[in-house]
Design a protein around this motif. Structure first.
Motif, short mmCIF file in Angstrom:
data_model
loop_
_atom_site.label_atom_id
_atom_site.label_comp_id
_atom_site.label_asym_id
_atom_site.label_seq_id
_atom_site.Cartn_x
_atom_site.Cartn_y
_atom_site.Cartn_z
N ASP A 122 16.72 80.04 3.06
CA ASP A 122 15.74 80.91 2.43
C ASP A 122 14.64 80.01 1.86
N HIS A 123 13.55 79.86 2.60
CA HIS A 123 12.50 78.92 2.19
C HIS A 123 11.80 79.37 0.91
N ALA A 124 11.68 80.67 0.70
CA ALA A 124 11.07 81.15 -0.54
C ALA A 124 11.93 80.78 -1.75
N ALA A 125 13.24 80.85 -1.58
CA ALA A 125 14.15 80.46 -2.67
C ALA A 125 14.04 78.96 -2.94
N ILE A 126 13.97 78.16 -1.89
CA ILE A 126 13.85 76.71 -2.08
C ILE A 126 12.55 76.38 -2.79
N LYS A 127 11.49 77.06 -2.45
CA LYS A 127 10.21 76.82 -3.13
C LYS A 127 10.31 77.14 -4.61
N LYS A 128 10.95 78.24 -4.96
CA LYS A 128 11.10 78.59 -6.37
C LYS A 128 11.97 77.58 -7.10
N ILE A 129 13.04 77.14 -6.44
CA ILE A 129 13.90 76.09 -7.02
C ILE A 129 13.08 74.83 -7.31
N ALA A 130 12.25 74.44 -6.33
CA ALA A 130 11.43 73.24 -6.49
C ALA A 130 10.44 73.38 -7.63
N LEU A 131 9.75 74.50 -7.68
CA LEU A 131 8.73 74.69 -8.72
C LEU A 131 9.36 74.81 -10.10
N ASP A 132 10.50 75.49 -10.20
CA ASP A 132 11.15 75.66 -11.49
C ASP A 132 11.71 74.35 -12.05
#
Length: 294
Positions: free
Chosen positions: A181-191
Motif C-alpha cells: 500500500d504505497h499511500a500507507a508507506i507515504k504516510k508512515i514516512a511523513l509521520d
C-alpha cells in the motif's frame, strides 16, 4: 555561460540498464543553490549530483546531492556514481586506494578497487543507530505488514544519514510478489520524518544472499531500483542483531527485479562494525551541460 561536463550513469550494475540512474555535473562551484535544484528538477532523475572543489584539504572533492524537489545530505548510489565520475573525469584521484567524499553527512571514505570497467567502489555508510524495534500491530506499519510472515529480526526504525523503517520477510518469494500500500508507506514516512520502508529477505540463490526492496515514499519515489543508503542501514541492523551470524561480515544483495532492473550491491562489514556498500558503475552518457548557473 560556460559549459560543464555532464555524465549520466547507471549505478550498482555490471551492465547499463540494470542499476539506478544518476546525473553528475562536474565542477559546479559557481552554480547557485537554485540553479542546482532547477537542473535536478529538469533532469527528473532520482538524484542529480554536483562535484565541487573540497572545502578542506582532507577531502578529495565536495558533493551536493539533489532529488528533483530538494537537497539531501547523503545517499549511497549518488556517492558511488559521483566517485566514479571524479575518477573518470580526472576531477579527483585516489590516494592509497581511497577517495574522501565531503558532503553534508561529513567526510566519508570510498574504497577504489580495480580499473576501468572492472572498477568497484565502496563507500563507508554513516554510522547507524537503531531508534526502535518491534511494531504495534494496531499501527499503520503493523497493518501494512499484517499479511506478511516476518523473518527472524523484528521491524526496526534505523537512522544513519537517513531514516528508514526496516522489515524482514520470512520468504524471498513473498518479498518479490508483494504489492504494498504505497499511500500507507507515504504516510508512515511523513509521520516519522523518514524516507519510507525497506523490506528484505534472506535467499538461498547462489548469486546473492539477500533480496531487498526499498520504497522511499517520503521523497516521492514509489520504489528504488538500487538503494545504497537503505542497504547500509539493513547491514548495520543485521550486524548489530546477529554479530556471530553468517551475514555479520558481509553479503551480496539483489535489488530492483520487480521494476525491471537487476542491481547487485556488495556489503562488507568490518570488525569494528563499519559498513561498506559498493558495486560497479556504468557510464551511459558523457557530454556537456549548458545551464544558467545563477
Amino acid at each position: 555561460m560556460p559549459a560543464n561536463r555532464y555524465f549520466q550513469l547507471d549505478v550498482f550494475t555490471h551492465r547499463p540498464g540494470g542499476g539506478n540512474p544518476l546525473g553528475v555535473v562536474v565542477g559546479a562551484d559557481d552554480w547557485s543553490d537554485s540553479a542546482m535544484q532547477a537542473f535536478a528538477a529538469w533532469t527528473n532523475i532520482v538524484e542529480t549530483t554536483f562535484l565541487l572543489s573540497p572545502s578542506t584539504p582532507a577531502a578529495s572533492y565536495r558533493l551536493r546531492i539533489f532529488t528533483p524537489t530538494r537537497e539531501i545530505a547523503f545517499a549511497g548510489h549518488p556517492s558511488i556514481g559521483s566517485a566514479h565520475v571524479a575518477l573518470q573525469s580526472g576531477f579527483a584521484g585516489a590516494h592509497d586506494g581511497v577517495l574522501i567524499q565531503e558532503c553534508q553527512a561529513g567526510l566519508l571514505p570510498i574504497r577504489v578497487e580495480g580499473q576501468a570497467s572492472e572498477r568497484r567502489l565502496s563507500i563507508q555508510a554513516p554510522k547507524a543507530s537503531v531508534l526502535k524495534t518491534g511494531v504495534d500491530s494496531r499501527s499503520l506499519l503493523g497493518t501494512t505488514l499484517s499479511k506478511i510472515r516476518l523473518g527472524a529480526l523484528p521491524p526496526a526504525f534505523v537512522e544513519g544519514g537517513r531514516r528508514w523503517w526496516l522489515a524482514e520477510f520470512a520468504e524471498e518469494w513473498a518479498l518479490r510478489a508483494w504489492h504494498p500500500d504505497h499511500a500507507a508507506i507515504k504516510k508512515i514516512a511523513l509521520d516519522s520524518d523518514s524516507l519510507g520502508l525497506c523490506v528484505f529477505a534472506r535467499s538461498s540463490d547462489p548469486g546473492y544472499d539477500i533480496a531487498l526492496r526499498a520504497f522511499p515514499a517520503g521523497v516521492g519515489i514509489v520504489e528504488d531500483p538500487a538503494s545504497g543508503a537503505a542497504n547500509g542501514l539493513v547491514a548495520a541492523y543485521i550486524a548489530a542483531a546477529e554479530p556471530d551470524g553468517p551475514l555479520a561480515r558481509g553479503y551480496t544483495v539483489s535489488q530492483g527485479r520487480e521494476i525491471g532492473h537487476d542491481a547487485r550491491l556488495d556489503i562488507r562489514i568490518d570488525a569494528d562494525a563499519a559498513v561498506w556498500v559498493g558495486g560497479q558503475t556504468q557510464t551511459v552518457i558523457e557530454g556537456e551541460v549548458d545551464w544558467p548557473c545563477r
